[in-house]
Design a protein around this motif. Structure first.
Motif, PDB file in Angstrom:
ATOM      1  N   CYS A 255       0.851  -1.184   0.000  1.00  0.00           N
ATOM      2  CA  CYS A 255       0.000   0.000   0.000  1.00  0.00           C
ATOM      3  C   CYS A 255       0.888   1.235   0.000  1.00  0.00           C
ATOM      4  O   CYS A 255       1.858   1.302   0.751  1.00  0.00           O
ATOM      5  N   PHE A 290      -7.409   0.918   1.753  1.00  0.00           N
ATOM      6  CA  PHE A 290      -6.721  -0.222   1.144  1.00  0.00           C
ATOM      7  C   PHE A 290      -6.083  -1.141   2.194  1.00  0.00           C
ATOM      8  O   PHE A 290      -6.143  -2.347   2.072  1.00  0.00           O
ATOM      9  N   CYS A 291      -5.399  -0.532   3.197  1.00  0.00           N
ATOM     10  CA  CYS A 291      -4.637  -1.368   4.136  1.00  0.00           C
ATOM     11  C   CYS A 291      -5.097  -1.205   5.588  1.00  0.00           C
ATOM     12  O   CYS A 291      -4.514  -1.835   6.485  1.00  0.00           O
TER      13      CYS A 291
HETATM   14 ZN   LIG Z   1      -2.752   2.079   3.021  1.00  0.00          ZN
END
Ligand SMILES: [Zn+2]
Length: 323
Positions: A255, A290-291
């Motif tokens: 990421c 995303f992460c």
């Molecule tokens: Zn991230």
């Protein structure tokens, strides 16, 4: 062992340029890392896995330093799927849902993202180094077909004119895929009859190799694509072809989020909106979609963001004064 993408060329025995290229990718660790950060219903997980595998297959052929971002904008329970793959085949992905819509266990691609027929497929090529005059490119097409592969093939057909076919499969453990692409022929033979004849022959030959490759690939079933390792699969499908096989390329999850990027996003929201959130919540908390990494900005951090033209001063974690 880390994940790998395998590239190969058909018709490697002949002196002419290869008419068809292939790639097989098998993502296990990468897929696990993407998946463990979110909890998706089974049909959504499969859809995302297929898009992740496809993103590495398409990125592997790009001669460009930057990110390939594939988005499916859905009109069903899934509103957005985003997969971003960099030139070094590091990938990240996320999904956004329409609120409070239940997802059936047997929901199809169309049920999930094209329920009303308004789904769109968006591909963005985002160059890393824009100072050299590279602009982001974006292509948008309506969603076609009832799978990620069909949607992508539709996109490629509309935008690139290179015949491309994909076979994709994902389950709880793997996100795998096979890509075949017909390559452009060299030269056009515009000036001489001889050249035209040779060009026509090459065209016919290329069409034959392409037809054969696609026919063999079409014998592949989902289970085989998920369970069989890429080298064995390559041999099993194309045993009668002369292939040139390249050194496999590693793929991984990564990421690219940073505190600086989140700060830039807050600045782009504007001081008024940030101040309103601050007075309401007492601080700003941002989770990377995303992460899942968390970024916190308090009143002092935010004041610094807007007080200075150099946002870098505001994004470092503040030094706490002891009283
Ligand atoms: Zn991230």
């Amino acid at each position: 062992m880390s994940d790998r993408l395998h590239k190969f060329l058909f018709d490697a025995g002949s002196s002419a340029r290869s008419p068809v290229r292939g790639e097989i990718v098998s993502l296990t660790a990468t897929w696990k890392q993407i998946k463990e950060r979110h909890r998706y219903a089974e049909p959504v997980m499969r859809l995302l896995g297929e898009l992740v595998a496809a993103s590495t297959l398409l990125s592997a052929n790009l001669k460009f330093n930057g990110a390939l971002v594939m988005q499916i904008h859905g009109d069903g329970p899934v509103r957005l799927l985003v997969v971003e793959c960099n030139a070094d085949l590091t990938v990240r992905a996320t999904v956004k849902f329409a609120s409070d819509i239940a997802i059936a266990d047997d929901a199809s691609f169309t049920d999930l993202v094209n329920a009303q027929g308004h789904g769109r497929f968006v591909i963005t090529l985002d160059p890393r180094d824009r100072t050299h005059g590279q602009q982001a490119y974006q292509g948008v097409v309506p969603l076609e077909g009832d799978s990620v592969a069909a949607a992508l093939e539709g996109y490629m057909h509309r935008s690139e004119q290179l015949d491309t076919q994909l076979w994709l499969a994902a389950d709880d453990e793997h996100a795998n895929g096979l890509l075949l692409q017909k390559l452009p022929l060299e030269g056009g033979g515009k000036n001489f009859d001889f050249d035209q004849h040779a060009h026509l022959e090459a065209q016919t030959h290329a069409a034959e190799v392409w037809e054969r490759a696609v026919t063999f690939a079409n014998t592949l079933d989902r289970d085989e694509l998920l369970r069989v390792d890429p080298q064995t699969l390559m041999r099993r499908l194309f045993w009668d072809e002369t292939l040139a096989v390249y050194e496999p390329v590693p793929c991984a999850f990564r990421c690219s989020c940073t505190r600086e990027r989140v700060a830039a996003m807050l600045v782009s929201l504007g001081e008024q909106e940030v101040d309103e959130t601050l007075s309401e919540m007492g601080g700003i908390h941002v989770d990377c979609e995303f992460c899942n990494k968390s970024y916190d900005f308090d009143t002092v951090d935010c004041a610094q963001l807007f007080a200075t033209s150099n946002t870098m001063d505001g994004v470092r974690p503040p030094v706490r004064l002891q009283h």
